[in-house]
Design an enzyme around this catalytic site. Structure first.
Site, PDB file in Angstrom:
ATOM      1  N   HIS A 231       0.839  -1.210   0.000  1.00 49.88           N
ATOM      2  CA  HIS A 231       0.000   0.000   0.000  1.00 49.88           C
ATOM      3  C   HIS A 231       0.873   1.258   0.000  1.00 49.88           C
ATOM      4  CE1 HIS A 231      -3.066  -2.701   2.215  1.00 49.88           C
ATOM      5  NE2 HIS A 231      -3.558  -2.476   1.017  1.00 49.88           N
TER       6      HIS A 231
ATOM      7  N   LYS B  50     -12.834  -6.944   0.482  1.00 51.08           N
ATOM      8  CA  LYS B  50     -13.285  -7.715  -0.669  1.00 51.08           C
ATOM      9  C   LYS B  50     -13.708  -9.139  -0.324  1.00 51.08           C
ATOM     10  CE  LYS B  50      -9.042  -7.053  -2.342  1.00 51.08           C
ATOM     11  NZ  LYS B  50      -8.052  -6.821  -3.350  1.00 51.08           N
TER      12      LYS B  50
ATOM     13  N   ARG C 127      -1.642  -5.984  -8.808  1.00 46.02           N
ATOM     14  CA  ARG C 127      -0.580  -6.964  -8.593  1.00 46.02           C
ATOM     15  C   ARG C 127      -0.652  -8.040  -9.661  1.00 46.02           C
ATOM     16  NH1 ARG C 127      -2.568  -7.778  -2.574  1.00 46.02           N
ATOM     17  NH2 ARG C 127      -4.418  -7.763  -3.874  1.00 46.02           N
TER      18      ARG C 127
ATOM     19  N   SER D  84      -2.847  -7.795   2.642  1.00 50.03           N
ATOM     20  CA  SER D  84      -3.161  -7.676   4.070  1.00 50.03           C
ATOM     21  C   SER D  84      -3.593  -9.030   4.630  1.00 50.03           C
ATOM     22  CB  SER D  84      -4.282  -6.654   4.290  1.00 50.03           C
ATOM     23  OG  SER D  84      -3.877  -5.384   3.891  1.00 50.03           O
TER      24      SER D  84
HETATM   25  O1  PNS Z   1      -8.854  -2.933   0.169  1.00 48.08           O
HETATM   26  P1  PNS Z   1      -9.894  -3.174  -0.873  1.00 48.08           P
HETATM   27  O2  PNS Z   1     -10.764  -4.344  -0.510  1.00 48.08           O
HETATM   28  O3  PNS Z   1      -9.316  -3.277  -2.259  1.00 48.08           O
HETATM   29  O4  PNS Z   1     -10.823  -1.868  -0.877  1.00 48.08           O
HETATM   30  C1  PNS Z   1     -12.031  -1.863  -1.573  1.00 48.08           C
HETATM   31  C2  PNS Z   1     -12.735  -0.507  -1.392  1.00 48.08           C
HETATM   32  C3  PNS Z   1     -12.872  -0.145   0.062  1.00 48.08           C
HETATM   33  C4  PNS Z   1     -11.960   0.559  -2.130  1.00 48.08           C
HETATM   34  C5  PNS Z   1     -14.156  -0.667  -2.043  1.00 48.08           C
HETATM   35  O5  PNS Z   1     -14.811  -1.746  -1.448  1.00 48.08           O
HETATM   36  C6  PNS Z   1     -15.009   0.584  -1.892  1.00 48.08           C
HETATM   37  O6  PNS Z   1     -14.837   1.526  -2.633  1.00 48.08           O
HETATM   38  N1  PNS Z   1     -15.935   0.571  -0.915  1.00 48.08           N
HETATM   39  C7  PNS Z   1     -16.835   1.659  -0.663  1.00 48.08           C
HETATM   40  C8  PNS Z   1     -18.242   1.319  -1.133  1.00 48.08           C
HETATM   41  C9  PNS Z   1     -18.430   1.625  -2.608  1.00 48.08           C
HETATM   42  O7  PNS Z   1     -18.254   2.736  -3.060  1.00 48.08           O
HETATM   43  N2  PNS Z   1     -18.834   0.589  -3.390  1.00 48.08           N
HETATM   44  C10 PNS Z   1     -19.146   0.762  -4.798  1.00 48.08           C
HETATM   45  C11 PNS Z   1     -17.954   0.616  -5.701  1.00 48.08           C
HETATM   46  S1  PNS Z   1     -17.559  -1.043  -5.885  1.00 48.08           S
END
Ligand code: PNS
Length: 165
Positions: A21, A45, A97, A135
């Site tokens: 990150h 995720k 990645r 993570s």
């Molecule tokens: O660390 P990650 O799992 O790659 O992060 C994912 C994250 C937090 C960026 C994504 O889940 C997110 O944007 N969540 C907020 C909710 C949202 O906007 N969802 C719609 C787009 S998929």
């Protein structure tokens, strides 16, 4: 033409923040003068709860990124596109990645585009040394008593040690 982008988000769950990150944040900062690391309150995720609370994830990210000029860490709840609008960010920067990331990130970028087409999605290729760092792998190693100093800053390694003791 729309005005150029001077503020980007690097969003994620950051449970916890890793060297992978930090690499993405540094590279986003090279592209743009202002970077907000957006720590999501929502689930990651894999759809399960987080090991660290939102406050803890924000505090660890702040400590890990201390001294990096033009970078701030903020928590957010709800939709990423709404948070971007709220703080005035014009793009989201994420790291890629492997091919598996591509499929997931393409879906996220597509959904974000449908929700707000003015928000750009920018991808940087992960540095090879972080290609398989995640993570969840770090949490797994730490939970089995392994040494994670290679993968995360010392403050995060310490927090993991305390969480899994
Ligand atoms: O660390 P990650 O799992 O790659 O992060 C994912 C994250 C937090 C960026 C994504 O889940 C997110 O944007 N969540 C907020 C909710 C949202 O906007 N969802 C719609 C787009 S998929």
């Amino acid at each position: 033409m729309d005005s150029s982008i001077t503020h980007v988000l690097v969003p994620g769950t950051f449970d916890p923040i890793t060297y992978g990150h930090l690499d993405v944040v540094r590279r986003a900062r090279r592209l743009c003068p202002r970077v907000t690391v957006a720590v999501a309150a929502s689930l990651g995720k894999n759809g399960v709860g987080t090991t660290f609370s939102l406050d803890e994830r924000v505090a660890l990210a702040r400590e890990a990124l201390e001294g990096l000029d033009g970078v701030e860490v903020l928590p957010f709840t709800g939709l990423l596109v709404d948070f971007a609008r709220e703080v005035g960010a014009g793009a989201v920067v994420k790291g890629l990645r492997a091919m598996t990331d591509f499929e997931y990130e393409l879906q996220q970028a597509d959904l974000n585009y449908r929700l707000d087409a003015s928000l750009e999605s920018i991808f940087v290729m992960s540095s090879p040394e972080f290609g398989y760092l995640s993570s969840s792998a770090v949490r797994q190693i730490a939970s089995c008593g392994g040494d994670v100093e290679l993968f995360v800053p010392a403050c995060v390694a310490q927090a993991l040690k305390e969480r899994f003791k």
